[in-house]
Design an enzyme around this catalytic site. Structure first.
Site, short mmCIF file in Angstrom:
data_model
loop_
_atom_site.label_atom_id
_atom_site.label_comp_id
_atom_site.label_asym_id
_atom_site.label_seq_id
_atom_site.Cartn_x
_atom_site.Cartn_y
_atom_site.Cartn_z
N ASP A 137 30.15 32.54 44.51
CA ASP A 137 30.53 31.37 45.28
C ASP A 137 31.80 32.46 45.59
O ASP A 137 31.64 33.22 45.91
CB ASP A 137 31.74 31.02 44.18
CG ASP A 137 32.79 29.80 44.69
OD1 ASP A 137 33.21 28.84 44.07
OD2 ASP A 137 33.30 30.28 45.87
N GLU B 68 33.93 62.87 45.96
CA GLU B 68 32.66 62.35 44.82
C GLU B 68 31.70 61.94 44.95
O GLU B 68 31.09 61.64 44.18
CB GLU B 68 33.99 61.54 43.46
CG GLU B 68 34.14 59.71 44.48
CD GLU B 68 34.69 58.94 43.12
OE1 GLU B 68 33.76 58.57 42.27
OE2 GLU B 68 35.79 58.64 43.07
N CYS C 252 37.99 59.14 41.90
CA CYS C 252 38.65 58.79 42.91
C CYS C 252 40.36 59.31 42.90
O CYS C 252 41.41 58.87 43.71
CB CYS C 252 39.48 57.33 42.67
SG CYS C 252 37.50 56.32 43.10
N SER D 74 37.03 50.01 33.28
CA SER D 74 37.70 50.76 33.86
C SER D 74 38.95 50.15 34.11
O SER D 74 39.94 50.36 34.87
CB SER D 74 37.15 50.85 35.51
OG SER D 74 36.91 51.86 36.65
N HIS E 138 46.04 52.88 44.50
CA HIS E 138 44.21 52.86 43.90
C HIS E 138 43.95 51.47 43.97
O HIS E 138 44.01 51.16 43.12
CB HIS E 138 43.79 53.95 43.28
CG HIS E 138 42.33 54.34 42.85
ND1 HIS E 138 41.41 54.03 44.47
CD2 HIS E 138 41.39 54.12 42.10
CE1 HIS E 138 40.18 53.90 44.01
NE2 HIS E 138 40.75 53.74 42.33
N ASN F 273 36.05 49.78 49.10
CA ASN F 273 36.08 50.86 48.25
C ASN F 273 35.47 52.25 49.00
O ASN F 273 34.25 52.56 49.32
CB ASN F 273 35.48 50.72 46.96
CG ASN F 273 35.80 52.07 45.74
OD1 ASN F 273 37.24 53.21 46.25
ND2 ASN F 273 35.76 52.35 44.53
N1 COA Z 1 36.65 32.09 43.22
C1 COA Z 1 37.70 32.60 42.84
N2 COA Z 1 38.23 33.68 41.66
C2 COA Z 1 37.12 33.83 41.00
C3 COA Z 1 35.98 32.83 41.35
C4 COA Z 1 35.94 32.11 42.28
N3 COA Z 1 34.68 30.89 42.69
N4 COA Z 1 34.62 33.24 40.36
C5 COA Z 1 34.97 33.69 39.29
N5 COA Z 1 36.59 34.79 40.10
C6 COA Z 1 37.37 35.55 39.31
C7 COA Z 1 37.31 35.76 38.22
O1 COA Z 1 38.32 35.52 37.64
C8 COA Z 1 37.93 37.35 38.03
O2 COA Z 1 39.05 37.51 37.54
P1 COA Z 1 40.33 38.06 36.95
O3 COA Z 1 39.68 39.58 37.65
O4 COA Z 1 41.10 37.78 37.84
O5 COA Z 1 40.28 37.13 36.42
C9 COA Z 1 37.48 38.18 39.38
O6 COA Z 1 37.73 36.47 39.75
C10 COA Z 1 36.04 38.87 38.76
O7 COA Z 1 35.34 38.02 38.26
P2 COA Z 1 34.90 39.11 36.80
O8 COA Z 1 33.22 37.61 36.65
O9 COA Z 1 35.48 39.87 36.61
O10 COA Z 1 33.53 39.91 37.80
P3 COA Z 1 32.19 40.72 37.58
O11 COA Z 1 31.50 40.74 36.11
O12 COA Z 1 31.43 40.60 38.68
O13 COA Z 1 33.10 42.27 37.64
C11 COA Z 1 34.15 44.09 39.21
C12 COA Z 1 34.20 42.55 38.72
C13 COA Z 1 35.29 44.64 39.56
C14 COA Z 1 35.01 44.61 37.88
C15 COA Z 1 32.54 44.86 39.36
O14 COA Z 1 32.27 44.03 40.68
C16 COA Z 1 32.73 46.33 39.11
O15 COA Z 1 32.87 46.48 38.18
N6 COA Z 1 33.59 46.86 40.69
C17 COA Z 1 33.59 48.05 40.34
C18 COA Z 1 35.13 48.38 40.04
C19 COA Z 1 35.21 50.51 39.83
O16 COA Z 1 34.82 50.48 41.19
N7 COA Z 1 35.71 51.15 39.08
C20 COA Z 1 36.13 52.14 38.93
C21 COA Z 1 37.25 53.06 40.30
S1 COA Z 1 38.74 52.10 39.82
#
Ligand code: COA
Length: 391
Positions: A33, A83, A115, A205, A237, A280
């Site tokens: 979605d 990095e 980062c 993270s 960041h 990012n």
């Molecule tokens: N509409 C609106 N929001 C939605 C949705 C929809 N249809 N479906 C999910 N969401 C929201 C979730 O509620 C969640 O929000 P919240 O964190 O406020 O609760 C958000 O979208 C992300 O959903 P989630 O299920 O947690 O996604 P994910 O398991 O795919 O993980 C990350 C998201 C960001 C953790 C993942 O993309 C990631 O690991 N990215 C890398 C981050 C990184 O680089 N970190 C290192 C440097 S700091």
């Protein structure tokens, strides 16, 4: 706050890639979605490097306008934070030094701590300029954020480079003492030398980031930093822009303040405009948030801006800066918009093909197709040597 010897960011410029992948295209492909990408993580699109682009070519594109405006004579140091290094030994900044025609009397070194590296470079640059205020330091932060296809990290990729000229009597932003610091040994994100894609425990993270924010804010306060209410805006960041909102909400909680969404939006929303479409850019991300703030705010003259730098693994640093009178005439807003708007959209097949591209390791001659419209390009890998050319 120490401001007597004013040192800070004299010029700031960023560049990004030839291509862009819209999150609508990714969502259609992976059946997600689009609300998750647009609202859940706060991302609209992400920059994707062409075959002949990398951290060096982006760095040249970011820094060339700075050397064109200020010349190169006073630059005696180039600090290159990344990095996503291209070599275990040679600093990527040496290619940039050559492509930009910098003086041989400039030292060049590469810095790494996830980062956080860009902030380490900025702070080291300030120390060098404090030692000799006639010298200037070119700080570059350049990264390609890359996770495995079809992994949770995939929608949080991106790529960009920031170049900053650090000088005495800066035209944009005075950087203040003190800094609040925090280091902890955590495995939330890392990339072993044999991998081209990062490994990340995304949810760990987020927790590690918030803990580091709390720890560095505590230290910032203990070191005599500004109270929260002094800051007109916060540049966080932004591994994905929603993270800035999570972080600021956490900081307000730690400080015992209301988490009013309108107030959070007021101090953050102008800082996320570029990163929401770039994705990012690791070391560059917080400084692109600053570019976004300066380019979009009405007038920040003499206002304090807070910076929250986080690098997984992990190191965090909080510090303040004050915006300098007259800063608006030195901004590069048109160039930044052009860098974003000129990117060519990719379809999913082309994006996946670029993502999986890698050089053979046989030591042969491997030319790279001409794709980038930027000022420098990777020409070939020739007997394990990267060859670049400028336009
Ligand atoms: N509409 C609106 N929001 C939605 C949705 C929809 N249809 N479906 C999910 N969401 C929201 C979730 O509620 C969640 O929000 P919240 O964190 O406020 O609760 C958000 O979208 C992300 O959903 P989630 O299920 O947690 O996604 P994910 O398991 O795919 O993980 C990350 C998201 C960001 C953790 C993942 O993309 C990631 O690991 N990215 C890398 C981050 C990184 O680089 N970190 C290192 C440097 S700091």
């Amino acid at each position: 706050m120490t401001q007597d010897a004013a040192i800070g960011i004299h010029d700031l410029s960023f560049a990004t890639t030839e291509f862009v992948l819209n999150h609508t295209t990714l969502a259609e492909h992976d059946g997600t979605d689009i609300g998750k990408y647009h609202r859940g993580i706060g991302q609209q699109s992400m920059s994707v490097p062409a075959a002949d682009e990398d951290i060096v070519t982006m760095a040249v594109a970011a820094a060339a306008p700075i050397t064109a405006r200020h010349g190169t004579d006073q630059i005696r140091t180039v600090l290159f934070a990344t990095e996503t290094s291209i070599d275990q030994s040679k600093a990527a900044g040496i290619y940039v030094h050559s492509l930009l025609g910098l003086p041989s009397s400039a030292r060049v070194v590469e810095l790494k701590q996830a980062c956080y590296g860009g902030t380490a470079a900025l702070q080291l640059a300030i120390g060098l300029v404090r030692r000799d205020p006639t010298q200037r330091v070119l700080v570059i932060a350049s990264d390609v954020s890359k996770y495995e296809l079809d992994s949770p990290g995939e929608p949080t990729q991106g790529a960009a480079a920031v170049a900053m000229l650090v000088a005495a009597d800066p035209a944009l932003l005075r950087i203040e003492d003190p800094s609040g610091l925090y280091t902890a040994d955590v495995m939330d994100f890392w990339r072993p030398n044999y991998r081209s894609t990062a490994l990340v425990d995304g949810h760990e993270s987020i927790t590690a980031y918030l803990q580091a924010l709390e720890g560095s804010w505590k230290d910032y306060t203990e070191q005599g930093g500004r109270p929260l209410g002094d800051f007109a805006a916060f540049c966080y960041h932004q591994p994905f822009t929603k993270m800035a909102y999570k972080a600021h909400c956490h900081l307000l909680n730690v400080c015992g303040q209301d988490t009013d969404p309108d107030e959070i939006a007021r101090v953050l929303e102008l800082t996320t405009a570029y990163n929401t479409v770039l994705g990012n850019s690791y070391t560059a991300s917080m400084y692109i948030a600053l570019a976004s703030l300066l380019d979009h705010a009405d007038d920040l003259t003499d206002r304090a801006v807070g910076f929250v730098s986080y690098g997984s693994g992990s190191v965090a640093e909080i510090f303040g800066g004050t915006v300098v009178p007259g800063y608006r005439k030195h901004l590069r807003t048109a160039g930044h918009r052009e860098a974003i708007d000129r990117r060519r959209p990719l379809d999913i097949a082309r994006y996946r093909e670029l993502h999986e591209r890698s050089f053979p390791t046989d030591g042969g001659v491997h030319p790279v197709p001409r794709q980038t419209g930027g000022p420098a390009r990777l020409l070939a890998l020739d007997h394990h040597k990267r060859l670049y050319e400028s336009r």
